[in-house]
Each structure stands twice: as C-alpha cells, then as structure tokens.
Scaffold this active site. Sequence first.
Site, PDB file in Angstrom:
ATOM      1  CG  ASP A  25       0.027   0.036 -10.460  1.00  0.00           C
ATOM      2  OD1 ASP A  25       0.414   0.995 -11.137  1.00  0.00           O
ATOM      3  OD2 ASP A  25      -0.211   0.101  -9.238  1.00  0.00           O
ATOM      4  N   GLY A  69       0.800  -1.231   0.000  1.00  0.00           N
ATOM      5  CA  GLY A  69       0.000   0.000   0.000  1.00  0.00           C
ATOM      6  C   GLY A  69       0.823   1.266   0.000  1.00  0.00           C
TER       7      GLY A  69
HETATM    8  O1  PMV Z   1      -0.090   3.747  -5.532  1.00  0.00           O
HETATM    9  P1  PMV Z   1      -0.287   2.708  -6.563  1.00  0.00           P
HETATM   10  O2  PMV Z   1       0.859   1.773  -6.728  1.00  0.00           O
HETATM   11  O3  PMV Z   1      -1.561   1.939  -6.384  1.00  0.00           O
HETATM   12  O4  PMV Z   1      -0.385   3.446  -7.996  1.00  0.00           O
HETATM   13  C1  PMV Z   1      -1.538   4.150  -8.348  1.00  0.00           C
HETATM   14  C2  PMV Z   1      -1.368   4.956  -9.595  1.00  0.00           C
HETATM   15  C3  PMV Z   1      -2.578   5.794  -9.963  1.00  0.00           C
HETATM   16  O5  PMV Z   1      -2.260   6.475 -11.170  1.00  0.00           O
HETATM   17  C4  PMV Z   1      -2.900   6.814  -8.895  1.00  0.00           C
HETATM   18  C5  PMV Z   1      -3.828   4.926 -10.187  1.00  0.00           C
HETATM   19  C6  PMV Z   1      -3.777   4.058 -11.428  1.00  0.00           C
HETATM   20  O6  PMV Z   1      -4.628   3.173 -11.488  1.00  0.00           O
HETATM   21  O7  PMV Z   1      -2.934   4.274 -12.318  1.00  0.00           O
END
Ligand code: PMV
Length: 312
Positions: free
Chosen positions: A135, A86
């Site tokens: 991701d 997270g």
């Molecule tokens: O914080 P993380 O690893 O969940 O990355 C999120 C990236 C965002 O651009 C905020 C959301 C997305 O789905 O790309």
Amino acid sequence: MVKTVRVSAPGKIILSGEHAVVYGKPAILAAVNRRLFVSIKKSTKNEIIASESPELVEFARDFVLRALGKQKEKLKIKIFSEIPVGSGMGSSAALAVAMTAALFKFFNQPFNKEKINEIAYEIEKKQHGNPSGGDNTTSTYGGFLWYRKEAEFLKLFKPLDFDFEKLPRFVLINTGRPLETTGEMVTKVRKLYEKKPRQTEEIFQKIEKATKKLLVALREKNDGEIGEVIRENEQLLEKLGVVGNSAKRIIKEIEGVGGVAKVCGAGGVKEGSGIILGFHPRKNSLLEIAKERNLSAFEVKLGEEGVKIEKN
Ligand code: PMV
C-alpha cells in the site's frame, strides 16, 4: 509570509494478490484518482484538523517528527481526504506517505521517495502489525506496480507501464466499511494458515497463479481473461474467509448479469467487506446494481501519480 507546505498522496487498489502478498506472493496494485492532502504550517501550539482519525494523524506526525529529530516543533496540520477510510483503498498508507513527505518538505529534507516510503512503512507496521508494504509503496510511487516482499529487508517492486486508457473500465462499489481492521483480517488469515497450513498455502499458490495470469491479460488487453481472473480471485478470497455475506450476494448478482467482481484489500466478514472491484462490458449494469442497493459506486482511474508536492 508564513510558510505552508501542501502534499498529496493517492489511495490504491489491489487488482490481485491481497493477503497472499503478506506471505511473499506477488500482487498487482494501482494508484487511484482519490487522494489525501496534508498541509502544514508553523504554529504556536500543536493543532490537527482532520475529519477522521485524528489519533492516527497524531501518531503519524509524531513518528515522522521523531525520525527527523524535530519533536519540539509546533505545527498546524490539516488533512483532507477523498479516500474512503478503512475500506481497502489504502487511506492509512496514503496518510503515512503524505504526512512523511509533507514533513520532509517542511523541514527542507530532500524529497527522497525511497526514504519517505521506508518511514511510511514503519508507520504502517505500528498500525497493522505485519503489512506487506504494498500500500505505502503504491501511494509513494504511483502508477501500476508488481510488488513482492521477499523478506523484511527485501521488498521488490517494478512499475508496470500499462496504459489506463486501453484497459477495461473498472467500477468500485463500497459494500460498507468493515468492522474489522486490516490487522485483524490479516490475523484471521494467519489463524487459518496455522490451522490448515497445506490448504491455505494451496490457496496462496492459486492466487499467485491468478496474479501472473492477470499480469499477462492486462498487458495483452484481454478483457475476457481479465474478467476470468477477477472471478477466480474472488472465489479464492472467499475460501480464505475474508468476504462477508452481503458482499458475496452483491458479487453473485453482478455475476448473474454477466459481470465479475472481487473484494479489494483486506475484506471484512462481520458487516461490510469494503470496496469491491467490478468489471462489466456495460459498466452501467454495475452502477444500477449499486444504486438499487443504495451503495456508493464510482468509476475509478488507475495508474495515477504517486506522492507529490501541491501548490498552495
Ligand atoms: O485493505 P487494505 O487497503 O488495508 O489492504 C490490505 C491488503 C492486505 O494484503 C490484506 C494486507 C497487506 O499488508 O498487504
């Protein structure tokens, strides 16, 4: 001998484009040398051994088993992860990708990355609501990626052939696990967009420009420009309201000693903001700042291999 399948998938960082990527702007992502491992074997009952989020593991397992029509199978699943949870390093995407790939392998399905990525994206959607898909795509394919979601049915990406050895040494500092989930941070930005559409769109456009500048700067190995874009990017993320006060203070301090840093991923404002990506010609300056504040910091290797089958 009982068959055991072991698969790993990498975490990721977003070099530029987080949040804007949810609105169809491009992002540059890189797989990192922190991985999540899933091992599976047949059992007489369903068992999960995971130090964090067993509910998430169960959810991902059941989702993939349903997709494969194997709901009745009893499995012992062990998860070991090197990715902070997270905190912007894609731990949930790595879990979705590694779980899908491991179950594919276990049930003798072809190791088809496109299919694995599709299912992992569906798992991410159930967890975060409206993810960009960046991701899971990075965790599946690895390397450096230019990623863009044009529409729900058209997610484009292109591997970038950057040579990590020739890029600046980035340091990741963990400013603390955000209280908010990725989904909550995406919703926070959505609310801003609804309240101030013109200003927010302008921020996204500036982020897009920064991402394009970074693409060229990385290719040309222009450290000065890379630093400049990271600084600009951080300012834009602060304007989006995704950076908390303590992360802001650390980033100011880094800038004060001639470095740059930006929040990496969804961010967080109530407590920690997750991982920040730092760059300084003398990386020890960043490690010292982190040490003084008792924060974990580490040099990261970028462009690592995507999901793969491990030897037992
Ligand atoms: O914080 P993380 O690893 O969940 O990355 C999120 C990236 C965002 O651009 C905020 C959301 C997305 O789905 O790309």
